[in-house]
Design a protein around this motif. Structure first.
Motif, PDB file in Angstrom:
ATOM      1  N   ASP A 173      -8.613  17.404  -9.076  1.00 27.84           N
ATOM      2  CA  ASP A 173      -9.968  17.312  -9.673  1.00 27.84           C
ATOM      3  C   ASP A 173     -10.202  18.859 -10.268  1.00 27.84           C
ATOM      4  O   ASP A 173     -11.534  18.544 -10.997  1.00 27.84           O
TER       5      ASP A 173
ATOM      6  N   TYR B 110      -8.301  19.704 -13.026  1.00 32.05           N
ATOM      7  CA  TYR B 110      -7.318  20.036 -14.715  1.00 32.05           C
ATOM      8  C   TYR B 110      -5.774  21.024 -13.968  1.00 32.05           C
ATOM      9  O   TYR B 110      -5.483  21.556 -15.284  1.00 32.05           O
TER      10      TYR B 110
ATOM     11  N   HIS C  72     -12.481  14.137 -20.599  1.00 28.67           N
ATOM     12  CA  HIS C  72     -13.893  14.769 -20.395  1.00 28.67           C
ATOM     13  C   HIS C  72     -13.579  14.794 -18.709  1.00 28.67           C
ATOM     14  O   HIS C  72     -14.806  15.527 -17.759  1.00 28.67           O
ATOM     15  N   THR C  73     -12.696  13.869 -17.687  1.00 34.72           N
ATOM     16  CA  THR C  73     -12.879  14.218 -16.241  1.00 34.72           C
ATOM     17  C   THR C  73     -11.813  14.153 -15.903  1.00 34.72           C
ATOM     18  O   THR C  73     -10.682  14.253 -16.503  1.00 34.72           O
TER      19      THR C  73
ATOM     20  N   ARG D  63      -9.558   7.199  -9.891  1.00 41.16           N
ATOM     21  CA  ARG D  63     -10.982   7.088 -10.322  1.00 41.16           C
ATOM     22  C   ARG D  63     -12.081   5.746 -10.553  1.00 41.16           C
ATOM     23  O   ARG D  63     -11.291   4.939 -11.020  1.00 41.16           O
TER      24      ARG D  63
END
Length: 192
Positions: free
Chosen positions: A55, A57, A182-183, A192
């Protein structure tokens, strides 16, 4: 997946004496056992790395082979300390001894289900204490003279404050522009 450029602040923190280490401010809400994973296990460490860092990076080691993980874990003095709640891994601390009596806390964090329950401060205090007494478990290593760690603005929102509350002091700060998805990738493909 869309990518974006973000400014990432990295804080480098240290303790230069064992007496600087402060205990957690509150006791965990649940019973926590912390044990050293004494048998090098790429499977365990990769699980912890992705489960905690997915969560935030943490992607540097995602491409490591089994042999790369084993080579890292078999280095004398590298230690993994795992926090367990009722037998379930809740988080971990990974220590890397370096030249000159330095020990880096390379990775530290909790799985999402265990955040916000008072476990993080407890685990960090225990992990830093193990960094300070690491030479006692590894004959021939010089005593620890400095424990250091870095965290950044893409890590958990409580990370910097937790380090500072445990007695770590910022000695350097850097801001760099990075390209990130982006996520964050999450703990496994498709999670996810």
């Amino acid at each position: 997946m869309p990518i974006r450029r973000v400014d990432v602040t990295t804080w480098y923190l240290e303790q230069r004496a064992r007496a600087e280490l402060r205990p957690a401010g509150r006791a965990p809400e649940v019973a926590v056992d912390i044990a050293r994973a004494e048998v090098p296990s790429p499977e365990l460490n990769r699980f912890l790395y992705t489960a905690v860092g997915g969560d935030y990076y943490w992607v540097d080691r995602l491409g490591w082979t089994y042999d790369q993980w084993m080579n890292w874990l078999e280095r004398p003095g590298v230690e993994t300390w795992v926090a367990y709640v009722r037998g379930t891994p809740a988080g971990y601390v990974e220590l890397d001894p370096q030249a000159g009596g330095e020990v880096e806390i390379v990775h530290f964090g909790l799985l999402g289900a265990f955040q916000g329950r008072g476990i993080g401060g407890h685990l960090l205090a225990a992990g830093a204490a193990r960094a300070w007494d690491l030479a006692e478990r590894w004959p021939g290593r010089e005593p620890t003279a400095r424990v250091w760690v870095h965290t950044c603005s893409t890590d958990g929102p409580a990370a910097l404050a937790n380090y500072q509350a445990r007695g770590f002091r910022v000695y350097d700060t850097k801001v760099e522009t990075e390209t990130v998805e982006h996520t964050p990738p999450g703990p496994w493909p498709g999670a996810r």
